[in-house]
Design an enzyme around this catalytic site. Structure first.
Site, PDB file in Angstrom:
ATOM      1  N   TYR A   1      -2.808  -7.706  24.670  1.00 22.40           N
ATOM      2  CA  TYR A   1      -1.666  -8.606  24.407  1.00 22.40           C
ATOM      3  C   TYR A   1      -0.418  -8.127  25.158  1.00 22.40           C
ATOM      4  O   TYR A   1       0.397  -8.942  25.597  1.00 22.40           O
ATOM      5  CB  TYR A   1      -1.370  -8.706  22.899  1.00 22.40           C
ATOM      6  CG  TYR A   1      -2.104  -9.855  22.236  1.00 22.40           C
ATOM      7  CD1 TYR A   1      -3.495  -9.839  22.133  1.00 22.40           C
ATOM      8  CD2 TYR A   1      -1.425 -10.963  21.732  1.00 22.40           C
ATOM      9  CE1 TYR A   1      -4.182 -10.888  21.522  1.00 22.40           C
ATOM     10  CE2 TYR A   1      -2.106 -12.016  21.126  1.00 22.40           C
ATOM     11  CZ  TYR A   1      -3.478 -11.976  21.030  1.00 22.40           C
ATOM     12  OH  TYR A   1      -4.147 -13.024  20.445  1.00 22.40           O
TER      13      TYR A   1
ATOM     14  N   LEU B   1      -1.501 -16.402   9.891  1.00 17.70           N
ATOM     15  CA  LEU B   1      -0.293 -16.380   9.069  1.00 17.70           C
ATOM     16  C   LEU B   1       0.813 -17.120   9.801  1.00 17.70           C
ATOM     17  O   LEU B   1       1.076 -16.837  10.971  1.00 17.70           O
ATOM     18  CB  LEU B   1       0.112 -14.912   8.851  1.00 17.70           C
ATOM     19  CG  LEU B   1       1.400 -14.614   8.111  1.00 17.70           C
ATOM     20  CD1 LEU B   1       1.303 -15.065   6.656  1.00 17.70           C
ATOM     21  CD2 LEU B   1       1.664 -13.109   8.153  1.00 17.70           C
TER      22      LEU B   1
ATOM     23  N   THR C   1      -6.212  -2.883  -1.815  1.00 19.79           N
ATOM     24  CA  THR C   1      -6.007  -1.506  -2.286  1.00 19.79           C
ATOM     25  C   THR C   1      -4.549  -1.248  -2.627  1.00 19.79           C
ATOM     26  O   THR C   1      -4.198  -0.147  -3.047  1.00 19.79           O
ATOM     27  CB  THR C   1      -6.448  -0.484  -1.212  1.00 19.79           C
ATOM     28  OG1 THR C   1      -5.792  -0.801   0.024  1.00 19.79           O
ATOM     29  CG2 THR C   1      -7.953  -0.494  -1.011  1.00 19.79           C
TER      30      THR C   1
ATOM     31  N   THR D   1      -1.921  11.630   5.948  1.00 18.62           N
ATOM     32  CA  THR D   1      -0.589  11.624   5.359  1.00 18.62           C
ATOM     33  C   THR D   1      -0.745  11.642   3.847  1.00 18.62           C
ATOM     34  O   THR D   1      -1.724  11.109   3.319  1.00 18.62           O
ATOM     35  CB  THR D   1       0.162  10.363   5.827  1.00 18.62           C
ATOM     36  OG1 THR D   1       0.156  10.359   7.256  1.00 18.62           O
ATOM     37  CG2 THR D   1       1.597  10.344   5.344  1.00 18.62           C
TER      38      THR D   1
ATOM     39  N   TYR E   1     -14.358   1.111  10.155  1.00 20.68           N
ATOM     40  CA  TYR E   1     -12.957   1.544  10.215  1.00 20.68           C
ATOM     41  C   TYR E   1     -12.636   2.117  11.599  1.00 20.68           C
ATOM     42  O   TYR E   1     -11.730   1.640  12.285  1.00 20.68           O
ATOM     43  CB  TYR E   1     -12.722   2.593   9.132  1.00 20.68           C
ATOM     44  CG  TYR E   1     -11.294   3.070   9.000  1.00 20.68           C
ATOM     45  CD1 TYR E   1     -10.350   2.318   8.306  1.00 20.68           C
ATOM     46  CD2 TYR E   1     -10.890   4.293   9.532  1.00 20.68           C
ATOM     47  CE1 TYR E   1      -9.037   2.760   8.164  1.00 20.68           C
ATOM     48  CE2 TYR E   1      -9.594   4.744   9.393  1.00 20.68           C
ATOM     49  CZ  TYR E   1      -8.659   3.983   8.707  1.00 20.68           C
ATOM     50  OH  TYR E   1      -7.363   4.429   8.575  1.00 20.68           O
TER      51      TYR E   1
ATOM     52  N   HIS F   1      -2.728   6.234  -4.129  1.00 23.24           N
ATOM     53  CA  HIS F   1      -3.366   5.902  -5.402  1.00 23.24           C
ATOM     54  C   HIS F   1      -4.241   7.049  -5.891  1.00 23.24           C
ATOM     55  O   HIS F   1      -5.069   7.564  -5.136  1.00 23.24           O
ATOM     56  CB  HIS F   1      -4.198   4.619  -5.273  1.00 23.24           C
ATOM     57  CG  HIS F   1      -4.467   4.026  -6.606  1.00 23.24           C
ATOM     58  ND1 HIS F   1      -5.406   4.545  -7.454  1.00 23.24           N
ATOM     59  CD2 HIS F   1      -3.885   3.003  -7.271  1.00 23.24           C
ATOM     60  CE1 HIS F   1      -5.403   3.862  -8.588  1.00 23.24           C
ATOM     61  NE2 HIS F   1      -4.489   2.914  -8.499  1.00 23.24           N
TER      62      HIS F   1
ATOM     63  N   GLY G   1       0.826  -1.209   0.000  1.00 26.16           N
ATOM     64  CA  GLY G   1       0.000   0.000   0.000  1.00 26.16           C
ATOM     65  C   GLY G   1       0.860   1.258   0.000  1.00 26.16           C
ATOM     66  O   GLY G   1       2.095   1.202  -0.134  1.00 26.16           O
TER      67      GLY G   1
ATOM     68  N   THR H   1     -10.541  -7.279   9.179  1.00 30.26           N
ATOM     69  CA  THR H   1      -9.114  -6.962   8.980  1.00 30.26           C
ATOM     70  C   THR H   1      -8.568  -6.289  10.232  1.00 30.26           C
ATOM     71  O   THR H   1      -7.490  -6.627  10.731  1.00 30.26           O
ATOM     72  CB  THR H   1      -8.937  -6.033   7.751  1.00 30.26           C
ATOM     73  OG1 THR H   1      -9.326  -6.748   6.586  1.00 30.26           O
ATOM     74  CG2 THR H   1      -7.500  -5.568   7.611  1.00 30.26           C
TER      75      THR H   1
ATOM     76  N   ASN I   1      -2.818  -8.510   0.581  1.00 25.42           N
ATOM     77  CA  ASN I   1      -3.840  -9.198  -0.232  1.00 25.42           C
ATOM     78  C   ASN I   1      -4.204  -8.391  -1.484  1.00 25.42           C
ATOM     79  O   ASN I   1      -5.108  -8.764  -2.213  1.00 25.42           O
ATOM     80  CB  ASN I   1      -5.108  -9.466   0.585  1.00 25.42           C
ATOM     81  CG  ASN I   1      -5.851  -8.186   0.916  1.00 25.42           C
ATOM     82  OD1 ASN I   1      -5.352  -7.088   0.697  1.00 25.42           O
ATOM     83  ND2 ASN I   1      -7.053  -8.313   1.452  1.00 25.42           N
TER      84      ASN I   1
END
Ligand SMILES: NC(=O)c1ccc[n+]([C@@H]2O[C@H](COP(=O)([O-])OP(=O)(O)OC[C@H]3O[C@@H](n4cnc5c(N)ncnc54)[C@H](O)[C@@H]3O)[C@@H](O)[C@H]2O)c1
Length: 337
Positions: free
Chosen positions: A176, A78, A52, A192, A162, A198, A27, A109, A49
């Site tokens: 964690y 993973l 985007t 940013t 989001y 894109h 990205g 995600t 993946n």
């Protein structure tokens, strides 16, 4: 567990050498992080993946012995066989059109993706940095957003997948760290901009530059009095790396405190591109924040970091890059969706 085992060939060169896994590495921000670490001589495992991300962003790194690419969606676990020292979680579509296309996947995600990377960090004894966001403050009721502000977020609107996903991820990072001792870092990134954003991703700087270069009307939402603060990508990358290498486990704002209105931004971009474009006003999107300005005292004190690139200089670099994009230099590398 779905098998995405990577047993790697990346060499350990010296004691300062690190293996850095960058999720979302294809990205905008992730590819700059890949480039930075490769320039430092570290080994990079890019996980993406291509929702985007663009292959063009990482093509110059393919074939290097210290760069590897894993095409993987972090909503599934993973498995990496080789040692990993640091993990940057940059994986999540960041523009509203991008993350609202499949909101359930965006939430997964943010939450399941974060969990899988935290599990990997725990397994490897690696440090892990979360790319959180100023969106955890929602539509803020205070002019300058300090890390202690708890935010004003709508749990049910189109931005919730989001904003609330990122908030839940921060909570997971905290858990964690406190439950398992994982070395977590949380960067609350403010807007940013820079090369490799894109051109069609729907964020305001990319929209305006693309429209201005094509002499199309610049689409300002509402009356354009809402503000944002824009940080150039090289400054942001420097901040992320400093935070990762610090001992700070609490969230840190990273952004440029210089605040401008969207109408001012449109006029600056028209001037810098010598564009004849008109400005047209469109309806303000639901829950669009009215103001954004980071308090970066913690970043200054804890990391010795502050932005160095003046907005007009960064904009000039981005406009040059967009000109070459729109001239067709990378037409074969449109978004892989
Ligand atoms: N750019 C900004 O202004 C900004 C501001 C605040 C926070 N952030 C955060 O920084 C991170 C990077 O943002 P960006 O601007 O580079 O966005 P981007 O959309 O350019 O990059 C995100 C990358 O993550 C990948 N991705 C998305 N979902 C994935 C999944 N489930 N599994 C694997 N890969 C996945 C995409 O393909 C893409 O390459 C995001 O987490 C974003 O929330 C960015």
């Amino acid at each position: 567990m779905k098998d995405h085992a990577f047993d790697g060939f990346l060499p350990r060169i010296n004691s300062n050498h690190r293996t850095v896994l960058i999720a979302g590495g294809a990205g905008f921000l992730g590819s700059h992080l890949c480039e930075f670490h490769l320039q430092q001589g570290h080994s990079v495992i890019c996980v993406d993946n291509f929702q985007t991300g663009a292959m063009a962003n990482i093509r110059p790194f393919l074939g290097r012995p210290n760069f590897s690419l894993i095409n993987h969606d972090i909503t599934t676990p993973l498995q990496i066989l080789q040692p990993v020292d640091q993990i940057f979680n940059m994986a999540c579509a960041a523009s509203p059109p991008g993350y609202q296309k499949n909101p359930v996947h965006t939430m997964l995600t943010n939450v399941m993706g974060a969990k899988h990377l935290l599990d990997l960090a725990r397994d490897k004894g690696a440090r892990i940095l979360q790319s959180s966001t100023s969106e955890v403050y929602g539509d803020p009721e205070i002019k300058v957003q300090v890390e202690t502000y708890r935010g004003n977020v709508n749990t049910c609107g189109p931005r919730a997948c989001y904003d609330e996903g990122k908030r839940a991820a921060e909570a997971l990072f905290w858990d964690y760290h406190h439950s398992f001792g994982v070395q977590t870092r949380v960067a609350r990134i403010f807007n940013t901009y820079g090369p490799r954003m894109h051109p069609d991703d729907g964020r305001v700087v990319s929209n305006f530059i693309r429209q201005a270069l094509k002499d199309e009307p610049l689409t300002v939402y509402g009356d354009g009095s809402q503000t944002r603060s824009f940080c150039f990508v090289s400054d942001l990358v420097a901040g992320l790396v400093k935070l990762m290498n610090s001992e700070e486990t609490e969230p840190v704002n990273l952004g440029n405190p210089t605040e401008i209105t969207m109408l001012e931004l449109a006029n600056i971009i028209r001037r810098k591109t010598n564009s004849e474009s008109k400005i047209v006003h469109l309806r303000l999107p639901t829950d669009d924040p009215k103001q954004r300005r980071p308090d970066i005292c913690r970043a200054k004190t804890l990391l010795g970091w502050q932005p160095a690139v003046a907005f007009e200089d960064g904009l000039a670099q981005m406009i040059d890059w967009y000109r070459s994009e729109l001239d067709g230099a990378r037409l074969d590398d449109a978004l892989v969706s």
